[in-house]
Design a protein around this motif. Sequence first.
Motif, PDB file in Angstrom:
ATOM      1  N   GLY A   1      56.634  62.432  63.734  1.00 25.84           N
ATOM      2  CA  GLY A   1      55.934  61.363  63.040  1.00 25.84           C
ATOM      3  C   GLY A   1      55.440  60.268  63.965  1.00 25.84           C
ATOM      4  O   GLY A   1      54.402  59.644  63.694  1.00 25.84           O
ATOM      5  N   PHE A   2      56.206  60.019  65.055  1.00 28.99           N
ATOM      6  CA  PHE A   2      55.802  58.993  66.021  1.00 28.99           C
ATOM      7  C   PHE A   2      56.167  59.485  67.406  1.00 28.99           C
ATOM      8  O   PHE A   2      57.349  59.639  67.732  1.00 28.99           O
ATOM      9  N   LYS A   3      55.161  59.755  68.207  1.00 28.68           N
ATOM     10  CA  LYS A   3      55.388  60.284  69.547  1.00 28.68           C
ATOM     11  C   LYS A   3      55.813  59.146  70.475  1.00 28.68           C
ATOM     12  O   LYS A   3      54.980  58.442  71.032  1.00 28.68           O
ATOM     13  N   ARG A   4      57.137  58.992  70.616  1.00 26.41           N
ATOM     14  CA  ARG A   4      57.661  57.894  71.425  1.00 26.41           C
ATOM     15  C   ARG A   4      57.405  58.112  72.912  1.00 26.41           C
ATOM     16  O   ARG A   4      57.143  57.169  73.658  1.00 26.41           O
ATOM     17  N   LYS A   5      57.478  59.369  73.331  1.00 28.14           N
ATOM     18  CA  LYS A   5      57.274  59.670  74.746  1.00 28.14           C
ATOM     19  C   LYS A   5      55.846  59.298  75.155  1.00 28.14           C
ATOM     20  O   LYS A   5      54.901  59.577  74.432  1.00 28.14           O
ATOM     21  N   SER A   6      55.746  58.695  76.289  1.00 27.03           N
ATOM     22  CA  SER A   6      54.483  58.271  76.912  1.00 27.03           C
ATOM     23  C   SER A   6      53.900  57.013  76.278  1.00 27.03           C
ATOM     24  O   SER A   6      52.854  56.530  76.721  1.00 27.03           O
ATOM     25  N   GLN A   7      54.537  56.452  75.246  1.00 32.23           N
ATOM     26  CA  GLN A   7      54.035  55.214  74.657  1.00 32.23           C
ATOM     27  C   GLN A   7      54.507  54.020  75.488  1.00 32.23           C
ATOM     28  O   GLN A   7      55.635  53.995  75.974  1.00 32.23           O
ATOM     29  N   ARG A   8      53.661  53.033  75.614  1.00 30.75           N
ATOM     30  CA  ARG A   8      54.008  51.869  76.429  1.00 30.75           C
ATOM     31  C   ARG A   8      53.191  50.658  75.977  1.00 30.75           C
ATOM     32  O   ARG A   8      52.165  50.809  75.299  1.00 30.75           O
ATOM     33  N   LEU A   9      53.693  49.484  76.344  1.00 28.24           N
ATOM     34  CA  LEU A   9      52.923  48.273  76.085  1.00 28.24           C
ATOM     35  C   LEU A   9      51.540  48.392  76.710  1.00 28.24           C
ATOM     36  O   LEU A   9      51.376  49.000  77.763  1.00 28.24           O
ATOM     37  N   LEU A  10      50.560  47.791  76.042  1.00 27.19           N
ATOM     38  CA  LEU A  10      49.182  47.883  76.520  1.00 27.19           C
ATOM     39  C   LEU A  10      49.043  47.153  77.854  1.00 27.19           C
ATOM     40  O   LEU A  10      49.468  46.007  78.002  1.00 27.19           O
ATOM     41  N   ARG A  11      48.469  47.843  78.820  1.00 31.05           N
ATOM     42  CA  ARG A  11      48.273  47.249  80.144  1.00 31.05           C
ATOM     43  C   ARG A  11      47.023  46.369  80.167  1.00 31.05           C
ATOM     44  O   ARG A  11      46.057  46.617  79.442  1.00 31.05           O
ATOM     45  N   ALA A  12      47.038  45.361  81.040  1.00 30.57           N
ATOM     46  CA  ALA A  12      45.789  44.687  81.372  1.00 30.57           C
ATOM     47  C   ALA A  12      44.853  45.725  81.969  1.00 30.57           C
ATOM     48  O   ALA A  12      45.286  46.571  82.768  1.00 30.57           O
ATOM     49  N   PRO A  13      43.577  45.738  81.580  1.00 31.48           N
ATOM     50  CA  PRO A  13      42.666  46.786  82.068  1.00 31.48           C
ATOM     51  C   PRO A  13      42.636  46.910  83.585  1.00 31.48           C
ATOM     52  O   PRO A  13      42.527  48.014  84.117  1.00 31.48           O
ATOM     53  N   LYS A  14      42.737  45.785  84.308  1.00 32.84           N
ATOM     54  CA  LYS A  14      42.763  45.829  85.770  1.00 32.84           C
ATOM     55  C   LYS A  14      43.727  44.773  86.290  1.00 32.84           C
ATOM     56  O   LYS A  14      43.812  43.670  85.737  1.00 32.84           O
ATOM     57  N   ILE A  15      44.440  45.114  87.356  1.00 39.82           N
ATOM     58  CA  ILE A  15      45.335  44.174  88.009  1.00 39.82           C
ATOM     59  C   ILE A  15      45.259  44.415  89.509  1.00 39.82           C
ATOM     60  O   ILE A  15      45.171  45.561  89.964  1.00 39.82           O
ATOM     61  N   ASP A  16      45.262  43.338  90.278  1.00 35.15           N
ATOM     62  CA  ASP A  16      45.221  43.451  91.739  1.00 35.15           C
ATOM     63  C   ASP A  16      45.698  42.121  92.306  1.00 35.15           C
ATOM     64  O   ASP A  16      45.884  41.138  91.571  1.00 35.15           O
ATOM     65  N   SER A  17      45.900  42.065  93.616  1.00 31.30           N
ATOM     66  CA  SER A  17      46.373  40.830  94.235  1.00 31.30           C
ATOM     67  C   SER A  17      45.710  40.644  95.592  1.00 31.30           C
ATOM     68  O   SER A  17      45.242  41.595  96.218  1.00 31.30           O
ATOM     69  N   TYR A  18      45.699  39.391  96.031  1.00 29.96           N
ATOM     70  CA  TYR A  18      45.217  39.029  97.369  1.00 29.96           C
ATOM     71  C   TYR A  18      46.132  37.947  97.912  1.00 29.96           C
ATOM     72  O   TYR A  18      46.327  36.910  97.275  1.00 29.96           O
ATOM     73  N   ASN A  19      46.728  38.194  99.076  1.00 33.23           N
ATOM     74  CA  ASN A  19      47.687  37.254  99.683  1.00 33.23           C
ATOM     75  C   ASN A  19      48.763  36.830  98.680  1.00 33.23           C
ATOM     76  O   ASN A  19      49.183  35.669  98.646  1.00 33.23           O
ATOM     77  N   GLY A  20      49.213  37.767  97.860  1.00 29.28           N
ATOM     78  CA  GLY A  20      50.265  37.474  96.899  1.00 29.28           C
ATOM     79  C   GLY A  20      49.793  36.862  95.601  1.00 29.28           C
ATOM     80  O   GLY A  20      50.588  36.685  94.671  1.00 29.28           O
ATOM     81  N   MET A  21      48.506  36.540  95.491  1.00 23.84           N
ATOM     82  CA  MET A  21      47.973  35.960  94.268  1.00 23.84           C
ATOM     83  C   MET A  21      47.539  37.088  93.334  1.00 23.84           C
ATOM     84  O   MET A  21      46.700  37.910  93.690  1.00 23.84           O
ATOM     85  N   ILE A  22      48.115  37.113  92.143  1.00 25.81           N
ATOM     86  CA  ILE A  22      47.929  38.213  91.202  1.00 25.81           C
ATOM     87  C   ILE A  22      46.824  37.852  90.211  1.00 25.81           C
ATOM     88  O   ILE A  22      46.860  36.792  89.582  1.00 25.81           O
ATOM     89  N   PHE A  23      45.855  38.742  90.091  1.00 29.20           N
ATOM     90  CA  PHE A  23      44.730  38.560  89.179  1.00 29.20           C
ATOM     91  C   PHE A  23      44.673  39.738  88.214  1.00 29.20           C
ATOM     92  O   PHE A  23      45.066  40.864  88.566  1.00 29.20           O
ATOM     93  N   ILE A  24      44.157  39.490  87.020  1.00 28.80           N
ATOM     94  CA  ILE A  24      43.838  40.571  86.097  1.00 28.80           C
ATOM     95  C   ILE A  24      42.410  40.387  85.598  1.00 28.80           C
ATOM     96  O   ILE A  24      41.854  39.288  85.637  1.00 28.80           O
TER      97      ILE A  24
END
Length: 462
Positions: free
Chosen positions: A129-152
């Motif tokens: 009824g509910f496929k728990r496997k592989s389900q996860r909180l929705l990710r930000a479409p893109k994430i990256d960092s520069y010199n430790g500064m995290i952007f999405i």
Amino acid sequence: MIDQAGVLGSVRRGMIPAHIYNDEHVFALEKERVFGRAWMFVAHESEIPSAGDYVVRRVLDDSFIVVRDEKGEIHAHFNMCLHRGMQVCRAEMGNASHFRCPYHGWSYRNDGRIVGLPFHQDAYGGEAGFKRKSQRLLRAPKIDSYNGMIFISLDGDAPSLREYLGDFTFYLDYYTKQSPSGIEMRGPQRWRVKANWKIGAENFAGDMYHTPQTHTSVVEIGLFREPKAEKRRDGATYWAGNGGGTTYKLPPGGLDERLRYVGYPDEMIARMKREWSREQCEVIGRDGFMISAASVFPNLSFVHNWPRVEDSNDVVPFISVRQWQPVSQDETEVLSWFAVDAEAPEEFKRLSYKAYLMCFGSTGMFEQDDVENWVSLTNTAAGSMARRLMLNSRMGLLEDGTEVSPALPPEGFSGPGTARTGYSEHNQRALLRRWADHMERPMPKAAGVEVGTNGRRAEAGQ
């Protein structure tokens, strides 16, 4: 409704329709087209140094859990339970191996995977009824960092972060990489002002013209060693990539002497010289310019200054990172961090933090001066008369477009982009041209995600 083509055309020629600083229709488009596609700063790695450390940050109406998982990887999870949409994490920061929704008890690992679903078999018939496997909180479409500064970015088709920042990374290093360990950040302080978000971003991008008027009292009380605020016109403004800022002109001397002049101790100077490129050192040591305020489009700003602290003629430099987070067309939440080289001596960190608090932050003297202007501007922009007025943002240009002061040649300014001395509004125009470019392009409809199925995607809103 606004005349969008007319507004954007006027902005591009440096004539700003006054109402864009307090207009609900403009703000609605900004939410979708500016903040829906730009790269947005959300945290620094020093805020989440250990496994399980997290902070909760917003991009306008969207809340994200920025967390370091048990393997050290950094994630940005949309802070919404997959079941009935409750906010999963209610605290602003902390450490957790799991997040548990307080509504119905669904729980998730800090890497976003769902691990707990009460009465899974009884309520859903298990995986059928509910496929728990592989389900996860929705990710930000893109994430990256520069010199430790995290952007999405909320736009899955956005260019890479490095491409987005472009040549501004050259200047970003001055604020965020004075040693191999980078910076550590404290904060943020948060407060709200009844002002439009664009005003602060424009101000930090290049407004040296306001200093002699707005901040005269700061100079008169002796907080800075510079005798006259008018000295700002001897500095340069620069624009490179997706950001730009201001500099001070320093007294004669080499790199070491000029860094000492603004208060850096020799051990920090030695690390800067090893960490920065030859061209980065030459901007200060050869050309005599020291970076001050700057903005990255759309709403991330920096400030570097060196006031006197305690009962001494000595100055101490500080760095602040700040974000102008829109709440509405006439209100902004300001987030202000203190940043300092992670390898700096402890006494330097203490004095630098004191210098920051004196000047910026919620009680800083510069902050109070600026906000008074910004609130007044926003209030005045709300009326019907503001829709008849085009504000002149063409400082630095003659009527035919000829520049009052030509760009500095490479032998006068070693950094990338375009730099000029004297008062002008080249940087504010550059920032607003990017705003116009974003505003004229509708966002494509994003695909939706169906929870608990085999992953089939549907058009959002269906």
